[in-house]
Scaffold this motif. Structure first.
Motif, PDB file in Angstrom:
ATOM      1  N   ASP A 188       0.865  -1.173   0.000  1.00  0.00           N
ATOM      2  CA  ASP A 188       0.000   0.000   0.000  1.00  0.00           C
ATOM      3  C   ASP A 188       0.906   1.228   0.000  1.00  0.00           C
ATOM      4  O   ASP A 188       2.106   1.111  -0.236  1.00  0.00           O
ATOM      5  CB  ASP A 188      -0.984  -0.013   1.179  1.00  0.00           C
ATOM      6  N   ASP A 189       0.358   2.397   0.270  1.00  0.00           N
ATOM      7  CA  ASP A 189       1.150   3.622   0.138  1.00  0.00           C
ATOM      8  C   ASP A 189       2.351   3.649   1.062  1.00  0.00           C
ATOM      9  O   ASP A 189       3.399   4.198   0.713  1.00  0.00           O
ATOM     10  CB  ASP A 189       0.257   4.839   0.401  1.00  0.00           C
ATOM     11  N   ALA A 190       2.215   3.084   2.257  1.00  0.00           N
ATOM     12  CA  ALA A 190       3.278   3.256   3.249  1.00  0.00           C
ATOM     13  C   ALA A 190       3.824   1.950   3.798  1.00  0.00           C
ATOM     14  O   ALA A 190       4.668   1.971   4.684  1.00  0.00           O
ATOM     15  CB  ALA A 190       2.771   4.110   4.424  1.00  0.00           C
ATOM     16  N   SER A 191       3.374   0.792   3.321  1.00  0.00           N
ATOM     17  CA  SER A 191       3.838  -0.461   3.910  1.00  0.00           C
ATOM     18  C   SER A 191       3.825  -1.564   2.875  1.00  0.00           C
ATOM     19  O   SER A 191       3.211  -1.450   1.808  1.00  0.00           O
ATOM     20  CB  SER A 191       2.979  -0.856   5.113  1.00  0.00           C
ATOM     21  N   THR A 192       4.520  -2.636   3.223  1.00  0.00           N
ATOM     22  CA  THR A 192       4.573  -3.846   2.414  1.00  0.00           C
ATOM     23  C   THR A 192       4.324  -5.036   3.335  1.00  0.00           C
ATOM     24  O   THR A 192       4.951  -5.139   4.400  1.00  0.00           O
ATOM     25  CB  THR A 192       5.949  -4.005   1.737  1.00  0.00           C
ATOM     26  N   THR A 193       3.421  -5.919   2.948  1.00  0.00           N
ATOM     27  CA  THR A 193       3.112  -7.114   3.732  1.00  0.00           C
ATOM     28  C   THR A 193       3.643  -8.324   2.990  1.00  0.00           C
ATOM     29  O   THR A 193       3.352  -8.518   1.804  1.00  0.00           O
ATOM     30  CB  THR A 193       1.600  -7.249   3.964  1.00  0.00           C
ATOM     31  N   LEU A 194       4.433  -9.133   3.709  1.00  0.00           N
ATOM     32  CA  LEU A 194       5.093 -10.290   3.129  1.00  0.00           C
ATOM     33  C   LEU A 194       4.662 -11.542   3.880  1.00  0.00           C
ATOM     34  O   LEU A 194       4.435 -11.506   5.098  1.00  0.00           O
ATOM     35  CB  LEU A 194       6.616 -10.158   3.216  1.00  0.00           C
ATOM     36  N   THR A 195       4.587 -12.647   3.193  1.00  0.00           N
ATOM     37  CA  THR A 195       4.391 -13.944   3.844  1.00  0.00           C
ATOM     38  C   THR A 195       5.458 -14.896   3.328  1.00  0.00           C
ATOM     39  O   THR A 195       5.767 -14.916   2.125  1.00  0.00           O
ATOM     40  CB  THR A 195       3.002 -14.532   3.568  1.00  0.00           C
ATOM     41  N   PHE A 196       6.029 -15.654   4.260  1.00  0.00           N
ATOM     42  CA  PHE A 196       7.020 -16.671   3.944  1.00  0.00           C
ATOM     43  C   PHE A 196       6.508 -17.998   4.493  1.00  0.00           C
ATOM     44  O   PHE A 196       5.878 -18.038   5.556  1.00  0.00           O
ATOM     45  CB  PHE A 196       8.377 -16.344   4.576  1.00  0.00           C
ATOM     46  N   ARG A 197       6.808 -19.053   3.802  1.00  0.00           N
ATOM     47  CA  ARG A 197       6.360 -20.379   4.243  1.00  0.00           C
ATOM     48  C   ARG A 197       7.565 -21.303   4.314  1.00  0.00           C
ATOM     49  O   ARG A 197       8.318 -21.430   3.342  1.00  0.00           O
ATOM     50  CB  ARG A 197       5.301 -20.937   3.306  1.00  0.00           C
ATOM     51  N   LEU A 198       7.749 -21.945   5.474  1.00  0.00           N
ATOM     52  CA  LEU A 198       8.878 -22.823   5.710  1.00  0.00           C
ATOM     53  C   LEU A 198       8.357 -24.162   6.225  1.00  0.00           C
ATOM     54  O   LEU A 198       7.289 -24.225   6.848  1.00  0.00           O
ATOM     55  CB  LEU A 198       9.869 -22.224   6.718  1.00  0.00           C
ATOM     56  N   ARG A 199       9.165 -25.211   6.050  1.00  0.00           N
ATOM     57  CA  ARG A 199       8.739 -26.546   6.460  1.00  0.00           C
ATOM     58  C   ARG A 199       9.746 -27.147   7.431  1.00  0.00           C
ATOM     59  O   ARG A 199      10.953 -26.894   7.355  1.00  0.00           O
ATOM     60  CB  ARG A 199       8.619 -27.466   5.240  1.00  0.00           C
ATOM     61  N   ASP A 200       9.240 -27.942   8.365  1.00  0.00           N
ATOM     62  CA  ASP A 200       9.993 -28.869   9.207  1.00  0.00           C
ATOM     63  C   ASP A 200      11.189 -28.193   9.882  1.00  0.00           C
ATOM     64  O   ASP A 200      11.007 -27.230  10.612  1.00  0.00           O
ATOM     65  CB  ASP A 200      10.420 -30.084   8.380  1.00  0.00           C
ATOM     66  N   THR A 201      12.420 -28.664   9.606  1.00  0.00           N
ATOM     67  CA  THR A 201      13.590 -28.152  10.325  1.00  0.00           C
ATOM     68  C   THR A 201      13.777 -26.662  10.110  1.00  0.00           C
ATOM     69  O   THR A 201      14.132 -25.933  11.042  1.00  0.00           O
ATOM     70  CB  THR A 201      14.855 -28.918   9.886  1.00  0.00           C
ATOM     71  N   TRP A 202      13.517 -26.178   8.894  1.00  0.00           N
ATOM     72  CA  TRP A 202      13.657 -24.740   8.645  1.00  0.00           C
ATOM     73  C   TRP A 202      12.625 -23.955   9.442  1.00  0.00           C
ATOM     74  O   TRP A 202      12.908 -22.861   9.924  1.00  0.00           O
ATOM     75  CB  TRP A 202      13.538 -24.439   7.156  1.00  0.00           C
ATOM     76  N   ALA A 203      11.429 -24.511   9.614  1.00  0.00           N
ATOM     77  CA  ALA A 203      10.406 -23.834  10.419  1.00  0.00           C
ATOM     78  C   ALA A 203      10.867 -23.749  11.876  1.00  0.00           C
ATOM     79  O   ALA A 203      10.691 -22.720  12.536  1.00  0.00           O
ATOM     80  CB  ALA A 203       9.076 -24.568  10.318  1.00  0.00           C
TER      81      ALA A 203
END
Length: 970
Positions: free
Chosen positions: A453-468
């Protein structure tokens, strides 16, 4: 099998190689470059391997100079043998590098040592049947149930024979190593590094892992090649000669090393230079080659010398701008490289206009009221399956909202602000971790979704198992790794960058042609073109034409080029779970719950259900019964209540209530008194009730076993409601709980009243695995005493066709019958007083009968149950206020009495004017302010004796010091 070594090529099939040579000054004609070289910088990416293996275990690359001197080295564990080698050389090493790169001399060599992986058989699967392993080891367990490594090696044949493991006939060492990993909760690790067999039999589960073959790796493969053999002919574009001067480093012409059989003088003539004095014609490329002086054919020199020996001049060319600059707006980043380290710049053409790259920051408030609006959120969900370590598979979704905009420095101006042109940003989550060589490495995960949006960025990351799990530890715990996790924002954009380049600037090249085509070429268009330089190496010049020969050289200039640039922005991403535990969630069946701080590598572990309730009629009113799902035949009995217990007959105080009072007495200041009440709690679960439960459970299992909550070794939580001035501490024991209540004298009086009447109330709970909750009430009262838990309050002994029942405790017991194994045998209807016994006729006169009884609850004041109270020792001191001789007495004899008993007499004289009498009395008696009575006897010199009337003294209120006035006793 032999080692191989090549220079790696990029995706455009260009060799990943560069060589840069720094000269002290520009070379003169016929001057050797090796006399001017200051330093050499070599950088190349190599691929090491073998002519057979597709992957390797690792490699070690070295750059060797004269006499095998080590100039640089680099090791790699990349399975494809990729190694980046870089070296900066000076002095003779720099000269050797120039000779190797430009002249093809074998001065420098590159060596490789390639380590190969084991060439044995593939890993063998190992199947472990946990319950069967437990059965085999249980039969071999010694005292302490500890198995050393040698014990486990010896048990491998038995495990194979019983079918507890299937290992494909591997060595016992390999089997034991995999077994302790696969069955870690059957064989628990001790502090000494041994393994202890678990107390409870595991469920019928199988775990599959793999055994690595015991074949050793082949010996390393070696290969050494001259550097010149690794450098191919098309690498000349990657070779640069630069000159330092005037605070700048300026490049000379690109060089190309000749690869010809005609000798070191062969090369490409790229530029002509005519010298009037010497009559020489020479290629600059040849002049720049080290140790070589190349001249053109003699016919060419002779023609020039005969025609224009005196008049020949060298004039500069008229410059033509080949790439005119477009005045397009954009940031002027100066001499930055392709990756810039600033976040704002002035416009290339317009003053007062500023360009910036967006910077990002994460702001998490101290308190997050609405989780949906939180700028950070970490949520795990369960996934089907388990990993190789037996951990359940999980997935973690990390949601981050970053504020974005110009930095404070960029925004701190009144100039016009613009986002850099063509800006595109990629976001990655960087997770640090430690590899098998104890080196910190980083793994990057691209954002799965990005929204702005004008002033922010929303991110999602997805990790599995050991990395989670690693991400959870790094994000939630400061210092979890040697560096914090980060969001890495990579922004690409376009802008102006100053670059030092080489621009060919041809002017009017007239009359340089072959003799056979002079007339035809004079009539052509005058548009300047660059001639084919290799055709001029043997050219002659017509003497009838006027020449304008110039030094066709590269013009070294600084240009502004429009190109793509890169800016990096890193945001540390540590959100401590200690202060933001609600932001770490677990989602199950659509319901999200906070997980707070947990061991990272146990995240998502499922607590398997370990108990289930069963209906047992015999336990009604006494306990709840649950079946153990981990150990067949074991049943957990949770008592309905815990109460004060009678001591076991083999204890220090047989058949005495577990209720003791200890006090610290301050005679001078009673407000300083502290009272400590020690209480022992037992399950209110008589022996005959337990026998009835076992008899009923035989319908569910042929050999049931009972266990109490204390046997599960799970940490209980106990709460007792006590008066405000009373502090309660407790500790779990193998048979219940020990409580310590501490208070002042006023609190003790209130506590005593509660113990004598309604008692203290509380509860205790045990959180069992699988979400099972066991709970019991707690009652502490002198009117509710149970036990002893093992022996019971009554003893039953067979006696010639009858059973003799004896009451061993200090309260009456009502007996209603005798039972064996939960089955009634003889009816009884009697009340047995303390210390009394009865004889009951019974057809079953064998030992082991259990009485069915109930204890009296009439109540017993705490001071009447002397076994509850610990006596106090108080000293009473008699002191004369003057010498007895002043009253005409040889001495004064004092006789005292307390609670109906005579105390030892004391005599006071002129030389011994005080004496002490020690008293032992219960605390409750002292609190009631007991009175001491005494008489004083006057002893005359002639032996006569005169006594005074009896006097009283209140020991607590008046104190422990009793004054005796000799004048009042004459």
């Amino acid at each position: 099998m032999a080692a191989t070594l090549t220079v790696l090529r990029d995706q455009a099939d260009r060799p990943v190689f560069s060589a840069t040579f720094l000269l002290r000054r520009p070379p003169e004609p016929d001057e050797r470059l090796t006399d001017l070289v200051e330093s050499a910088t070599l950088a190349l990416t190599l691929a090491a391997g073998t002519d057979q293996a597709t992957t390797i275990r690792g490699c070690h690359i070295v750059l060797l100079g004269e006499q095998d001197q080590l100039l640089a080295e680099q090791a790699s564990t990349d399975p494809f043998g990729t190694v980046a080698l870089e070296a900066t050389l000076t002095g003779s090493d720099a000269v050797a590098a120039m000779e190797s790169v430009l002249s093809g001399a074998p001065a420098l060599r590159v060596g490789a040592e390639v380590d190969l992986p084991p060439q044995g058989a593939p890993p063998v699967p190992l199947t472990v049947h946990l319950a069967m392993v437990w059965d085999v080891l249980e039969a071999r367990a010694a005292v302490g149930r500890v198995f050393r490594h040698a014990d486990l090696l010896g048990a491998v044949p038995a495990l194979r024979e019983a079918g507890a493991i299937s290992d494909g006939g591997q060595s016992p060492e390999a089997v034991v190593g995999a077994l302790v990993t696969a069955g870690r909760w059957v064989l628990e690790l001790t502090d000494d590094g041994d393994r202890r067999l678990s107390r409870t039999r595991p469920p019928d589960m199988t775990v599959t892992t793999s055994l690595t073959s015991d074949v050793s790796a082949p010996p390393p493969q070696h290969r050494t090649l001259p550097l010149t053999e690794l450098i191919e002919a098309d690498m000349h574009e990657n070779v640069h000669v630069v000159v330092a001067g005037g605070g700048e480093v300026r490049p000379l012409l690109p060089l190309r090393r000749a690869r010809s059989t005609r000798g070191p003088t062969a090369g490409l003539a790229t530029t002509l230079k005519v010298t009037a004095a010497g009559g020489g014609l020479q290629s600059i490329a040849a002049a720049l080659r080290p140790g070589v002086v190349a001249r053109p054919p003699a016919s060419t020199v002779a023609t020039l010398a005969s025609a224009h020996t005196a008049e020949l001049t060298v004039q500069p060319l008229d410059l033509i701008e080949l790439n005119p600059i477009r005045r397009r707006p954009g940031p002027d980043v100066g001499r930055d490289s392709g990756t810039v380290d600033r976040d704002w710049w002035q416009d290339r053409w317009t003053l007062g206009k500023r360009w910036y790259v967006r910077r990002h920051r994460l702001t998490v408030p101290e308190t997050v009221a609405d989780l949906a609006q939180s700028p950070f959120r970490f949520e795990i969900t369960s996934e089907p399956g388990h990993d190789l370590d037996g951990r359940p598979s999980i997935a973690a979704t990390v949601t981050v909202r970053l504020e974005r905009g110009p930095s404070e420095e960029a925004a701190g101006s009144t100039e016009e602000l613009n986002v850099v042109p063509d800006a595109e940003t990629e976001y990655r989550l960087r997770i640090p971790f430690v590899d098998e060589h104890s080196q910190t490495r980083r793994e990057l995960f691209a954002a799965e979704t990005i929204s702005h949006d004008d002033a922010s960025t929303t991110l999602t990351f997805r990790l599995r198992d050991t990395w989670a799990r690693l991400a959870y530890g790094a994000l939630s715990t400061p210092g979890f790794q040697s560096e914090p996790p980060q969001i890495v924002a990579t922004t690409t954009f376009h802008g102006w960058r100053k670059t030092s380049g080489t621009t060919w600037t041809p002017g009017t090249l007239a009359g340089i042609t072959k003799i056979s085509s002079l007339a035809a070429r004079r009539t052509r268009s005058s548009t300047p073109k660059i001639p084919a330089m290799h055709s001029l190496a043997g050219a002659t010049i017509s003497p009838t034409l006027q020449h304008q020969l110039t030094e066709a050289t590269a013009v070294l200039n600084v240009q502004d080029v429009w190109e793509q640039l890169v800016a990096l922005d890193r945001v540390d991403l540590v959100v401590p779970c200690a202060t933001h535990g609600d932001l770490y969630r677990s989602s199950t069946d659509g319901e999200s719950t906070a997980i707070g701080c947990q061991p990272a590598m146990q995240l998502g572990q499922i607590e398997y259900k370990t108990y289930e309730p069963v209906e047992v009629a015999a336990a009604d009113g006494w306990a709840a019964v649950m079946r153990s799902l981990r150990t067949p035949g074991t049943f957990l009995v949770v008592p309905d209540r815990y109460t004060v217990g009678w001591s076991e007959p083999d204890g220090a105080r047989p058949y005495a209530p577990q209720l003791l009072v200890h006090s610290t007495i301050d005679i001078d200041n009673p407000t300083q008194m502290r009272c400590i009440v020690a209480i022992g709690l037992q399950p209110d679960l008589p022996r005959f009730v337990r026998a009835r439960i076992l008899a009923e459970l035989r319908e569910l299992h042929p050999q049931p076993r009972l266990e109490l909550p204390e046997d599960t070794h799970h940490e209980p939580a106990l709460t007792v409601v006590a008066p405000g001035s009373v502090t309660v501490d407790w500790a779990a024991t193998s048979s219940g709980f020990d409580l310590v209540c501490e208070s002042d004298i006023a609190g003790f009086m209130a506590l005593k009243t509660l113990l004598d009447r309604g008692g203290l109330r509380g509860s205790v709970t045990w959180p069992l695995p699988g979400g099972v909750r066991a709970a019991s009430d707690v009652t502490i009262s002198t009117a509710a005493i149970t036990g002893p838990f093992e022996a019971g309050p009554l003893t039953v002994q067979p006696d010639r066709g009858s059973q003799r029942i004896t009451n061993e405790v200090a309260i009456p017991v009502a007996v209603t019958g005798l039972e064996r194994d939960g089955v009634a045998v003889t009816a009884v209807d009697a009340v047995i007083d303390p210390g009394e016994q009865i004889v009951v006729t019974s057809e079953d006169s064998d030992p082991g009968m259990l009485p069915v009884y109930s204890l009296s609850s009439a109540g017993h004041p705490i001071e009447e149950v002397r076994a509850y109270i610990e006596d106090l020792e108080v000293g009473v001191v008699f002191v004369t206020t003057a010498k007895p001789s002043t009253a005409g007495a040889a001495g004064l004899e004092v006789t005292a009495h307390f609670e109906g008993r005579d105390l030892p007499a004391v005599t006071l004289t002129d030389t011994a004017r005080q004496a002490e009498v020690r008293l032992h009395l219960p605390l409750t008696s002292y609190i009631a302010d007991p009175q001491l009575t005494y008489e004083v006897h006057h002893l005359a010199d002639d032996g006569s004796r005169t006594s005074t009337p009896t006097r009283t003294w209140a020991m607590r209120s008046q104190g422990a010091l009793v004054p005796i006035d000799p004048a009042q006793n004459t």
